[in-house]
Design a protein around this motif. Structure first.
Motif, PDB file in Angstrom:
ATOM      1  N   UNK A  26     -21.077  11.329  -3.361  1.00 62.79           N
ATOM      2  CA  UNK A  26     -20.997  12.073  -4.431  1.00 62.79           C
ATOM      3  C   UNK A  26     -19.972  13.365  -4.062  1.00 62.79           C
ATOM      4  N   UNK A  27     -18.673  13.527  -4.714  1.00 69.02           N
ATOM      5  CA  UNK A  27     -17.840  14.651  -4.767  1.00 69.02           C
ATOM      6  C   UNK A  27     -18.158  15.802  -5.462  1.00 69.02           C
ATOM      7  N   UNK A  28     -18.372  16.960  -4.675  1.00 61.96           N
ATOM      8  CA  UNK A  28     -18.976  18.005  -5.402  1.00 61.96           C
ATOM      9  C   UNK A  28     -17.662  19.222  -5.457  1.00 61.96           C
ATOM     10  N   UNK A  29     -17.683  19.935  -6.660  1.00 59.44           N
ATOM     11  CA  UNK A  29     -16.381  20.705  -6.628  1.00 59.44           C
ATOM     12  C   UNK A  29     -16.865  21.823  -5.472  1.00 59.44           C
ATOM     13  N   UNK A  30     -15.651  22.262  -5.051  1.00 57.67           N
ATOM     14  CA  UNK A  30     -15.626  22.981  -3.723  1.00 57.67           C
ATOM     15  C   UNK A  30     -16.246  24.389  -3.781  1.00 57.67           C
ATOM     16  N   UNK A  31     -16.173  25.115  -4.886  1.00 58.44           N
ATOM     17  CA  UNK A  31     -17.061  26.177  -4.962  1.00 58.44           C
ATOM     18  C   UNK A  31     -18.718  26.096  -4.808  1.00 58.44           C
ATOM     19  N   UNK A  32     -19.008  25.162  -5.584  1.00 61.58           N
ATOM     20  CA  UNK A  32     -20.476  24.636  -5.678  1.00 61.58           C
ATOM     21  C   UNK A  32     -20.937  24.350  -4.664  1.00 61.58           C
ATOM     22  N   UNK A  33     -19.868  23.189  -3.722  1.00 58.28           N
ATOM     23  CA  UNK A  33     -20.465  22.656  -2.330  1.00 58.28           C
ATOM     24  C   UNK A  33     -20.635  23.818  -1.492  1.00 58.28           C
ATOM     25  N   UNK A  34     -19.560  24.780  -1.489  1.00 63.89           N
ATOM     26  CA  UNK A  34     -19.825  25.892  -0.434  1.00 63.89           C
ATOM     27  C   UNK A  34     -21.131  26.590  -0.702  1.00 63.89           C
ATOM     28  N   UNK A  35     -21.382  27.107  -1.786  1.00 61.87           N
ATOM     29  CA  UNK A  35     -22.561  27.638  -2.049  1.00 61.87           C
ATOM     30  C   UNK A  35     -23.996  26.686  -1.921  1.00 61.87           C
ATOM     31  N   UNK A  36     -24.019  25.717  -2.194  1.00 65.14           N
ATOM     32  CA  UNK A  36     -25.156  24.897  -2.056  1.00 65.14           C
ATOM     33  C   UNK A  36     -25.412  24.516  -0.582  1.00 65.14           C
ATOM     34  N   UNK A  37     -24.308  24.188   0.120  1.00 63.32           N
ATOM     35  CA  UNK A  37     -24.261  23.977   1.508  1.00 63.32           C
ATOM     36  C   UNK A  37     -24.936  25.188   2.472  1.00 63.32           C
TER      37      UNK A  37
END
Length: 125
Positions: free
Chosen positions: A92-103
């Motif tokens: 699953x590829x997640x948009x970078x900004x959403x990925x950073x916040x979710x991580x």
């Protein structure tokens, strides 16, 4: 456009959810669970989000957009990050900004569940 209540996103299109590019703030974003959902695109004006649930989409391989999203967004409630695909071998590829916040949220709040990339198919607690 601001949303002070829950936002339920359900798109009748067969495989891709797109749009919502004027939405700036939402208390909670819930992506409807669809067996055939392959991609989510949009939400490019969204800067604040109280929580997100994108799960049990066995064919989901991409979440893009979220271009204005704050990668240091602090979600407002425990268990507010639920992103995973629930498919064997899915990536699953997640948009970078959403990925950073979710991580960051999932690291600080282990009761939440965030799985992206090759780990997207792992079972969440």
């Amino acid at each position: 456009l601001q949303n002070t209540a829950s936002t339920v996103v359900k798109d009748p299109s067969p495989n891709v959810l797109t749009g919502f590019n004027q939405l700036v703030s939402a208390r909670f974003l819930l992506a409807i669970f669809k067996d055939d959902l392959e991609a989510i695109h949009g939400f490019n004006s969204l800067t604040e989000l109280g929580g997100v649930s994108v799960n049990n989409n066995p064919n989901l391989v991409e979440i893009s957009g979220f271009g204005s999203f704050n990668p240091t967004n602090q979600f407002r409630q425990a268990n507010s990050v639920q992103i995973f695909a629930n498919a064997d071998g899915a990536s699953l590829a997640v948009a970078p900004n959403l990925d950073a916040a979710a991580s960051a949220w999932a690291t600080a709040n282990p009761e939440s569940c965030y799985r992206a990339g090759a780990d997207a198919s792992q079972v969440c607690p």
